[in-house]
Design a protein around this motif. Sequence first.
Motif, PDB file in Angstrom:
ATOM      1  N   LEU A  98     -23.753  -7.221  51.558  1.00  0.00           N
ATOM      2  CA  LEU A  98     -24.175  -6.336  52.440  1.00  0.00           C
ATOM      3  C   LEU A  98     -22.839  -5.814  53.132  1.00  0.00           C
ATOM      4  O   LEU A  98     -22.044  -6.423  53.473  1.00  0.00           O
ATOM      5  N   GLU A  99     -22.795  -4.189  52.999  1.00  0.00           N
ATOM      6  CA  GLU A  99     -21.987  -3.641  53.611  1.00  0.00           C
ATOM      7  C   GLU A  99     -22.447  -3.004  54.751  1.00  0.00           C
ATOM      8  O   GLU A  99     -23.181  -1.952  54.655  1.00  0.00           O
ATOM      9  N   LEU A 100     -22.071  -3.300  56.073  1.00  0.00           N
ATOM     10  CA  LEU A 100     -22.562  -2.616  57.301  1.00  0.00           C
ATOM     11  C   LEU A 100     -21.313  -1.611  57.518  1.00  0.00           C
ATOM     12  O   LEU A 100     -20.046  -2.196  58.170  1.00  0.00           O
ATOM     13  N   SER A 102     -21.263   1.491  56.020  1.00  0.00           N
ATOM     14  CA  SER A 102     -20.734   1.988  54.887  1.00  0.00           C
ATOM     15  C   SER A 102     -20.927   3.604  54.779  1.00  0.00           C
ATOM     16  O   SER A 102     -21.620   4.248  55.286  1.00  0.00           O
ATOM     17  N   VAL A 124     -25.283   0.002  54.525  1.00  0.00           N
ATOM     18  CA  VAL A 124     -26.018   0.239  55.759  1.00  0.00           C
ATOM     19  C   VAL A 124     -24.985   1.185  56.400  1.00  0.00           C
ATOM     20  O   VAL A 124     -23.845   0.894  56.842  1.00  0.00           O
ATOM     21  N   ASP A 125     -25.558   2.411  57.333  1.00  0.00           N
ATOM     22  CA  ASP A 125     -24.928   2.873  58.251  1.00  0.00           C
ATOM     23  C   ASP A 125     -25.740   3.617  59.056  1.00  0.00           C
ATOM     24  O   ASP A 125     -27.164   3.506  59.149  1.00  0.00           O
ATOM     25  N   LEU A 170     -26.841   1.099  65.889  1.00  0.00           N
ATOM     26  CA  LEU A 170     -26.070  -0.056  65.364  1.00  0.00           C
ATOM     27  C   LEU A 170     -27.276  -1.081  65.864  1.00  0.00           C
ATOM     28  O   LEU A 170     -27.359  -2.092  65.056  1.00  0.00           O
ATOM     29  N   TRP A 173     -29.801  -3.093  63.219  1.00  0.00           N
ATOM     30  CA  TRP A 173     -28.952  -3.740  61.971  1.00  0.00           C
ATOM     31  C   TRP A 173     -29.928  -5.020  61.794  1.00  0.00           C
ATOM     32  O   TRP A 173     -29.989  -5.626  60.362  1.00  0.00           O
ATOM     33  N   MET A 188     -20.617 -10.294  53.421  1.00  0.00           N
ATOM     34  CA  MET A 188     -20.865  -9.279  54.193  1.00  0.00           C
ATOM     35  C   MET A 188     -19.521  -8.655  54.428  1.00  0.00           C
ATOM     36  O   MET A 188     -18.560  -9.135  54.694  1.00  0.00           O
ATOM     37  N   VAL A 190     -17.922  -5.673  56.766  1.00  0.00           N
ATOM     38  CA  VAL A 190     -18.325  -4.745  57.867  1.00  0.00           C
ATOM     39  C   VAL A 190     -17.293  -4.214  58.476  1.00  0.00           C
ATOM     40  O   VAL A 190     -16.200  -4.435  58.510  1.00  0.00           O
ATOM     41  N   MET A 195     -19.055   3.104  62.199  1.00  0.00           N
ATOM     42  CA  MET A 195     -20.365   3.159  62.600  1.00  0.00           C
ATOM     43  C   MET A 195     -20.411   3.895  64.175  1.00  0.00           C
ATOM     44  O   MET A 195     -21.243   4.486  64.740  1.00  0.00           O
TER      45      MET A 195
END
Length: 433
Positions: A98-100, A102, A124-125, A170, A173, A188, A190, A195
């Motif tokens: 998971l890239e939070l 991105s 995720v962005d 945010l 998420w 993950m 992050v 963001m």
Amino acid sequence: MNYHPSQKTVNTAPPTTRPPIKQLSPLSLGRHLLLITMSFLLPTTTQSLSSSATPKTPPANNNKQQQRQTPVPWIACCSATEIDRATRIYLRENDSVLELGSQLGDTSAGICRVVGPRGRATFVDVSRKDPKSGRTAGYYRKGSSRERFLEGGDLWREDGSVVFKELESLDRWRDVVCGEDSVLYDAMVVDLGTMIGNDLSLTTISLVQEFVSHQKRLCGTAEEGMYPRVVIIKSSSLASLSRRLIHGQRLMDGSATLSSTERRSDPYLIATVGVEDYRRTIPHVVKPGDAALEVGCHLGMTTKLIHAAAAPTGCCLGVDIGPKIVAQAVAQHPEVAFDVCDAWDTNRLWRKRQELSPTDYPGFDVVYADIGGLSGPDGLLESLALLDGLGRALEPRCVVIKSLCMRRLASSLRPFSEIWSKNPKLRSMASDV
């Protein structure tokens, strides 16, 4: 068979008739009592034998217990270069990542390369308007990474193993991580600065804590492994904290040292648990001539030990919020200075130093903190806020805190810069990926 309160069972068997005890001979009576006793003991004995032969908890639950005891490493990076290196070192083929935060750029492409065609990646962005300037300018324009992904280029995969999700804000998420379609992630990555537009360290810590806790609950059914295996964070402030935060045991066994002796607004932070470990740091931290402070001094025993270590030219001031307990400390240790003060009132603590012995360089060389409510597993964000306030107001060389939550953070949070510089094998590993 499930039992419901509305269901009633009726015993249709005829009642068993037993002869009265008075009709039994002494021998028959003894045998009868023995049978009755065995009827009570037999189920318990059988259960005990069954328990000893077959474990109550399956291996998955044993793994879960092991996971609770093993801290998940939080790798703190301060640049895109370090993030790129960390992903190549810590991610593995076939991982679910998971890239939070991105931007579907180099970091996202690197993740896809490492996990390979059988791995999974969720990017995720937050949705936002296209900025006219700055590093994200043109992010939403035609031909950007996002547009190419949505049109089936670059990172997009037909099998759906790579997913890009946009959030309204945010705090949504959790919809991705904790929703009905929750999955176990091996790692993950992050970057909340991307963001939110700012490096919010406490928000990042809170988010990572919640993510790790949720993943550990999910992996109760996993047969092996630890989920997540690693968390990679891009945050300059957390990278700085990771270099200053020291596990108390590492200080005492010599694997960590205080390389700087200067007072500063971002001092070393030593996390200990229990009064014994808290006091064992004194010979490693306090020097003769130091002006020391203990907030949350209680009856003053630790304050007295610090005072003795700073003698003969130094001293220690003990403060506590309770007037009665301070009065007891004064009565038990009249040679040590005590006063009533709140640990959060850093301005007043600064003035107390001048009252104790006026100096051109106010503040304290060393601060010890034993605050009720912060010494247990909870209160991590409050502990960090207090330590930040004490550091900025008093500019000590070092702060020692008795806090389980802080020591757990010290066990997890690791600076990538030190890992990279001290391990040549990792450098070769990153270059080979």
